[in-house]
Design a protein around this motif. Structure first.
Motif, PDB file in Angstrom:
ATOM      1  N   LYS A 125       0.860  -1.183   0.000  1.00  0.00           N
ATOM      2  CA  LYS A 125       0.000   0.000   0.000  1.00  0.00           C
ATOM      3  C   LYS A 125       0.899   1.236   0.000  1.00  0.00           C
ATOM      4  CE  LYS A 125      -0.921   0.238   5.025  1.00  0.00           C
ATOM      5  NZ  LYS A 125      -1.990   0.200   6.048  1.00  0.00           N
ATOM      6  N   GLY A 126       0.442   2.252  -0.661  1.00  0.00           N
ATOM      7  CA  GLY A 126       1.232   3.471  -0.839  1.00  0.00           C
ATOM      8  C   GLY A 126       0.896   4.073  -2.182  1.00  0.00           C
ATOM      9  N   TYR A 155      -2.383   4.305  -1.153  1.00  0.00           N
ATOM     10  CA  TYR A 155      -2.059   4.209   0.270  1.00  0.00           C
ATOM     11  C   TYR A 155      -3.263   3.778   1.102  1.00  0.00           C
ATOM     12  CZ  TYR A 155      -4.360   8.595   1.678  1.00  0.00           C
ATOM     13  OH  TYR A 155      -5.284   9.574   1.961  1.00  0.00           O
ATOM     14  N   ASP A 162       6.319   7.585  -3.304  1.00  0.00           N
ATOM     15  CA  ASP A 162       6.561   8.012  -1.925  1.00  0.00           C
ATOM     16  C   ASP A 162       8.056   8.165  -1.656  1.00  0.00           C
ATOM     17  OD1 ASP A 162       3.789   7.901  -1.093  1.00  0.00           O
ATOM     18  OD2 ASP A 162       3.982   5.727  -1.222  1.00  0.00           O
ATOM     19  N   LYS A 212      -0.396   3.836   8.925  1.00  0.00           N
ATOM     20  CA  LYS A 212      -0.730   4.743   7.821  1.00  0.00           C
ATOM     21  C   LYS A 212       0.279   5.885   7.761  1.00  0.00           C
ATOM     22  CE  LYS A 212      -5.762   3.971   7.845  1.00  0.00           C
ATOM     23  NZ  LYS A 212      -7.094   4.609   8.043  1.00  0.00           N
ATOM     24  N   SER A 239       0.907   8.867   4.440  1.00  0.00           N
ATOM     25  CA  SER A 239       0.702   9.185   3.023  1.00  0.00           C
ATOM     26  C   SER A 239       2.008   9.359   2.259  1.00  0.00           C
ATOM     27  CB  SER A 239      -0.147  10.457   2.883  1.00  0.00           C
ATOM     28  OG  SER A 239       0.501  11.546   3.516  1.00  0.00           O
TER      29      SER A 239
END
Length: 417
Positions: free
Chosen positions: A236-237, A253, A274, A290, A292
């Motif tokens: 995720k990202g 994300y 990222d 989490k 971002s």
């Protein structure tokens, strides 16, 4: 005559003693006799509490062998004290016929030829050849091979399949593929095959810091892409995955993506927007955490060579990033981090894996177990993470990362409110 299991055990015991003797080898100048105690066959024979009918049945079977002139019985105080072979070559051949076995020398020669056929075959892996060589040496030194020939045949087939395997396979699938039965691997051959793999020396650097047999076996099998259950990698990202067929998938994300471990070999590129890339040891923490600006990866299970090469590919395609690892605050968690750093040559920095976190969440901590202490001392001896290892040992404390991912997120959300 049909011989019972008890009678065959008696004859096999006597034959084994004879074929292990100097007389059989032609090295003895004196006449030897070969005998066995009744309790070697019927362990409760000499106990007063043993059922008299069972004793009488055993003795009847022994007398039957004596009447066939295959053995002689010595009696003492109304009980059998010894079962003695009538040692003639004719008798030994008769016993072999009853047992359905060949002469030891003939049998050993056939077994040596069996192992040589695999040893000389270029299609078989070095570990298989080493296994065969060990069995040949045992047989040439007048010892029995470690396993029956049929078992060795299956062990060799399993070893060669596992060592050549390049794709993820489940243990039950392995069992079906090689043994035509989904349960035979687990029930009969898993421990035998893993014993050979452990003793081969080829996996020493991987299992050096494992603390028990279960962990060792898991590491070895996963290094060979053999799993007990399907393995998935989670992402995720902000990024884009491109496969060899040029199909692309976007990663977000707030929407985790899971791919089977098999799929990572087909990934051509992983472009990450990222600024930070973080591997996370635990799936619960992966789902909770989490940021971002961070691309998160959950590798699932042992970080074998396939996953290490995948991380190296990510690194080569994303050089200007910061790399982190978030794991348990225990010696094992730091072993995983150290293994990642060493095997991938990537400078993964520990994320929230410090003394500050141990102090902050001490109410949720656990005490160290024996294997934790062993691993902590091992890391200290290697000069790795010395300060935090000493803190753990001095305070008898460790912490699971799920506490941190839960509490940190909870506090962040509370502050936002």
């Amino acid at each position: 005559m049909i011989y019972s299991n008890i009678q065959k055990q008696i004859l096999l015991k006597l034959l084994t003693k004879y074929e292990s003797s100097k007389t059989y080898k032609g090295e003895n100048t004196v006449l030897q006799s070969f005998s066995t105690k009744p309790s070697d066959i019927f362990k409760d024979y000499e106990k007063d509490s043993t059922d008299i009918n069972a004793i009488e049945d055993f003795e009847k079977q022994c007398k039957s062998l004596e009447s066939e002139k295959l053995i002689q019985i010595d009696w003492k105080y109304g009980r059998i004290s010894k079962l003695i072979s009538i040692a003639t070559e004719k008798n030994w051949n008769t016993i072999r016929t009853i047992l359905g076995v060949k002469d030891k020398k003939e049998r050993h020669k056939e077994e040596i030829d069996f192992y040589i056929s695999f040893y000389n075959n270029p299609d078989f892996e070095p570990i298989v050849k080493d296994f065969c060589k060990n069995q040949i040496e045992r047989l040439e030194n007048d010892k029995e091979a470690e396993y029956l020939q049929e078992d060795s045949k299956n062990i060799i087939a399993l070893l060669n399949y596992i060592l050549k395997n390049e794709n993820e396979i489940l243990e039950r699938e392995l069992s079906i593929s090689v043994l035509a039965n989904s349960k035979t691997w687990e029930e009969k051959y898993k421990r035998k095959v893993l014993k050979v793999l452990r003793q081969s020396g080829y996996f020493d650097s991987l299992i050096d810091n494992c603390v028990d047999e279960k962990e060792i076996n898991k590491v070895i099998l996963e290094e060979c892409n053999v799993y007990s259950n399907p393995s998935y990698l989670y992402f995720k990202g902000n990024g884009k995955i491109t496969f060899e067929n040029d199909k692309t998938f976007s990663v977000y994300y707030d929407i985790p993506l899971a791919l089977s471990s098999q799929s990572i070999n087909k990934i051509k590129s992983l472009e990450i927007a990222d600024s930070k890339i973080m591997t996370v040891e635990n799936l619960t923490s992966f789902n909770r955490i989490k940021d971002s600006e961070t691309f998160f990866i959950f590798l699932s299970g042992y970080h074998n060579s396939v996953k290490q090469k995948f991380l190296e590919k990510i690194y080569q395609q994303n050089l200007n990033k910061e790399y982190y690892h978030f794991g348990d605050l225990d010696p094992d968690g730091f072993f995983i981090l150290e293994n990642l750093q060493k095997k991938t040559h990537i400078d993964f920095k520990p994320y929230k894996m410090g003394i500050e976190e141990l102090k902050k969440y001490s109410d949720f901590s656990k005490t160290l177990e024996e294997n934790d202490i062993t691993k902590a001392n091992s890391l200290i001896e290697e000069g790795k993470f010395v300060e935090i290892m000493n803190y753990m040992l001095e305070n008898n404390i460790k912490l699971e990362q799920e506490i941190i991912s839960w509490k940190e997120l909870f506090f962040e959300q509370k502050d936002d409110d």
